[in-house]
Design an enzyme around this catalytic site. Structure first.
Site, PDB file in Angstrom:
ATOM      1  N   LYS A   9     -25.523  34.186  -9.863  1.00 19.69           N
ATOM      2  CA  LYS A   9     -25.072  33.270  -8.818  1.00 19.69           C
ATOM      3  C   LYS A   9     -23.922  33.898  -8.014  1.00 19.69           C
ATOM      4  O   LYS A   9     -23.358  34.925  -8.419  1.00 19.69           O
ATOM      5  CB  LYS A   9     -24.647  31.942  -9.470  1.00 19.69           C
ATOM      6  CG  LYS A   9     -25.781  31.238 -10.237  1.00 19.69           C
ATOM      7  CD  LYS A   9     -25.289  29.925 -10.850  1.00 19.69           C
ATOM      8  CE  LYS A   9     -26.360  29.270 -11.711  1.00 19.69           C
ATOM      9  NZ  LYS A   9     -25.896  27.979 -12.299  1.00 19.69           N
ATOM     10  N   TYR A  49     -33.712  23.762  -7.334  1.00 18.65           N
ATOM     11  CA  TYR A  49     -33.046  22.752  -8.161  1.00 18.65           C
ATOM     12  C   TYR A  49     -33.690  21.374  -8.039  1.00 18.65           C
ATOM     13  O   TYR A  49     -33.046  20.360  -8.336  1.00 18.65           O
ATOM     14  CB  TYR A  49     -31.561  22.688  -7.799  1.00 18.65           C
ATOM     15  CG  TYR A  49     -30.737  23.821  -8.392  1.00 18.65           C
ATOM     16  CD1 TYR A  49     -30.767  24.083  -9.769  1.00 18.65           C
ATOM     17  CD2 TYR A  49     -29.918  24.617  -7.593  1.00 18.65           C
ATOM     18  CE1 TYR A  49     -30.013  25.115 -10.318  1.00 18.65           C
ATOM     19  CE2 TYR A  49     -29.155  25.642  -8.142  1.00 18.65           C
ATOM     20  CZ  TYR A  49     -29.207  25.882  -9.508  1.00 18.65           C
ATOM     21  OH  TYR A  49     -28.456  26.896 -10.056  1.00 18.65           O
ATOM     22  N   ASN A 112     -20.912  28.857 -13.534  1.00 20.28           N
ATOM     23  CA  ASN A 112     -21.408  29.417 -14.797  1.00 20.28           C
ATOM     24  C   ASN A 112     -22.251  30.674 -14.626  1.00 20.28           C
ATOM     25  O   ASN A 112     -23.025  31.044 -15.498  1.00 20.28           O
ATOM     26  CB  ASN A 112     -22.104  28.342 -15.639  1.00 20.28           C
ATOM     27  CG  ASN A 112     -23.367  27.812 -15.005  1.00 20.28           C
ATOM     28  OD1 ASN A 112     -23.772  28.285 -13.943  1.00 20.28           O
ATOM     29  ND2 ASN A 112     -23.994  26.857 -15.650  1.00 20.28           N
ATOM     30  N   HIS A 115     -28.303  31.966 -13.673  1.00 18.03           N
ATOM     31  CA  HIS A 115     -29.407  31.036 -13.932  1.00 18.03           C
ATOM     32  C   HIS A 115     -30.493  31.757 -14.725  1.00 18.03           C
ATOM     33  O   HIS A 115     -30.773  32.928 -14.468  1.00 18.03           O
ATOM     34  CB  HIS A 115     -30.009  30.538 -12.612  1.00 18.03           C
ATOM     35  CG  HIS A 115     -31.315  29.838 -12.807  1.00 18.03           C
ATOM     36  ND1 HIS A 115     -31.394  28.497 -13.146  1.00 18.03           N
ATOM     37  CD2 HIS A 115     -32.600  30.303 -12.791  1.00 18.03           C
ATOM     38  CE1 HIS A 115     -32.673  28.166 -13.294  1.00 18.03           C
ATOM     39  NE2 HIS A 115     -33.424  29.240 -13.088  1.00 18.03           N
ATOM     40  N   GLU A 126     -40.604  29.434 -10.792  1.00 15.13           N
ATOM     41  CA  GLU A 126     -39.431  30.027 -10.151  1.00 15.13           C
ATOM     42  C   GLU A 126     -39.714  31.439  -9.649  1.00 15.13           C
ATOM     43  O   GLU A 126     -39.255  31.812  -8.557  1.00 15.13           O
ATOM     44  CB  GLU A 126     -38.243  30.003 -11.122  1.00 15.13           C
ATOM     45  CG  GLU A 126     -37.759  28.570 -11.373  1.00 15.13           C
ATOM     46  CD  GLU A 126     -36.667  28.441 -12.421  1.00 15.13           C
ATOM     47  OE1 GLU A 126     -36.102  27.343 -12.539  1.00 15.13           O
ATOM     48  OE2 GLU A 126     -36.379  29.434 -13.139  1.00 15.13           O
TER      49      GLU A 126
HETATM   50  P1  DAT Z   1     -28.822  25.529 -17.020  1.00 17.82           P
HETATM   51  O1  DAT Z   1     -28.303  26.314 -15.828  1.00 17.82           O
HETATM   52  O2  DAT Z   1     -28.116  25.916 -18.277  1.00 17.82           O
HETATM   53  O3  DAT Z   1     -30.330  25.577 -17.137  1.00 17.82           O
HETATM   54  P2  DAT Z   1     -29.173  22.821 -16.019  1.00 17.82           P
HETATM   55  O4  DAT Z   1     -30.538  23.239 -15.589  1.00 17.82           O
HETATM   56  O5  DAT Z   1     -29.052  21.598 -16.855  1.00 17.82           O
HETATM   57  O6  DAT Z   1     -28.411  23.996 -16.786  1.00 17.82           O
HETATM   58  O7  DAT Z   1     -28.272  22.581 -14.731  1.00 17.82           O
HETATM   59  C1  DAT Z   1     -28.378  23.447 -13.623  1.00 17.82           C
HETATM   60  C2  DAT Z   1     -26.987  23.773 -13.128  1.00 17.82           C
HETATM   61  O8  DAT Z   1     -26.346  22.576 -12.686  1.00 17.82           O
HETATM   62  C3  DAT Z   1     -26.065  24.341 -14.198  1.00 17.82           C
HETATM   63  O9  DAT Z   1     -26.195  25.733 -14.338  1.00 17.82           O
HETATM   64  C4  DAT Z   1     -24.711  23.950 -13.686  1.00 17.82           C
HETATM   65  C5  DAT Z   1     -24.963  22.632 -12.997  1.00 17.82           C
HETATM   66  N1  DAT Z   1     -24.654  21.496 -13.875  1.00 17.82           N
HETATM   67  C6  DAT Z   1     -25.360  21.083 -14.949  1.00 17.82           C
HETATM   68  N2  DAT Z   1     -24.806  20.013 -15.516  1.00 17.82           N
HETATM   69  C7  DAT Z   1     -23.707  19.731 -14.784  1.00 17.82           C
HETATM   70  C8  DAT Z   1     -22.685  18.742 -14.835  1.00 17.82           C
HETATM   71  N3  DAT Z   1     -22.687  17.816 -15.798  1.00 17.82           N
HETATM   72  N4  DAT Z   1     -21.702  18.788 -13.895  1.00 17.82           N
HETATM   73  C9  DAT Z   1     -21.696  19.712 -12.945  1.00 17.82           C
HETATM   74  N5  DAT Z   1     -22.624  20.680 -12.816  1.00 17.82           N
HETATM   75  C10 DAT Z   1     -23.613  20.698 -13.730  1.00 17.82           C
HETATM   76 MG    MG Z   2     -31.797  24.827 -15.880  1.00 18.46          MG
END
Ligand code: DAT
Ligand code: MG
Length: 149
Positions: A9, A49, A112, A115, A126
């Site tokens: 990212k 997303y 974070n 991805h 994807e």
């Molecule tokens: P991952 O990236 O571990 O697959 P995810 O698909 O649940 O996690 O979420 C996608 C992204 O959204 C994640 O990398 C960071 C953001 N995100 C997830 N949960 C969040 C939250 N509670 N508050 C803010 N951003 C969040």
């Molecule tokens: Mg995810």
């Protein structure tokens, strides 16, 4: 052979962690079969997303992923989808284990770094969203017999 979609990212690119992150995937033994530095459009980010469309953080997620260049990659190998998720670590870097990419380099869930596809079907979707067929290569590493029995 299994493939997964990985994206460094904008925070990972800005913080100069591109080489370190690629090094970890290479060192593990996975094969890089596609890679590009790309500025993501809003439309593409929203598609990527889509499952989070109803979540409160959707807007900031899309703003963030479109805020600077991203390194999009496809990695190949045995069990690469689940293994990449382990290399990456838990979603919130504060609770990601040390030794994982997020655990070693991140603090905030909204920064974070990386991805990774969460399942084989997600990876297929994807990869097709981010890459055309011509952008992907098929090759075998000359050390594959030292990685696979
Ligand atoms: P991952 O990236 O571990 O697959 P995810 O698909 O649940 O996690 O979420 C996608 C992204 O959204 C994640 O990398 C960071 C953001 N995100 C997830 N949960 C969040 C939250 N509670 N508050 C803010 N951003 C969040
Ligand atoms: Mg995810």
């Amino acid at each position: 052979m299994e493939r997964t979609f990985i994206a460094i990212k904008p925070d990972g690119v800005q913080r100069g962690l591109v080489g370190e992150i690629i090094r970890r995937f290479e060192a593990k033994g996975f094969l890089l079969v596609g890679m590009k530095l790309t500025q993501v459009s809003r439309e593409q980010a929203e598609k990527h997303y889509d499952v989070h469309r109803e979540r409160p953080f959707f807007e900031s997620l899309v703003n963030f992923i479109t805020s600077g260049p991203v390194v999009a990659m496809v990695w190949e190998g045995k069990g690469v989808v689940a293994s990449a998720r382990k290399l990456i670590g838990a979603t919130n870097p504060l609770t990601s284990e040390p030794g994982t990419i997020r655990g070693d380099f991140g603090v905030d869930v909204g920064r974070n770094l990386i991805h990774g596809s969460d399942a084989i079907e997600t990876a297929e979707r994807e990869i097709n969203l981010w890459f055309s067929q011509e952008e992907l290569t098929t090759w075998e590493s000359s050390v594959s017999s030292w990685l696979y029995e």
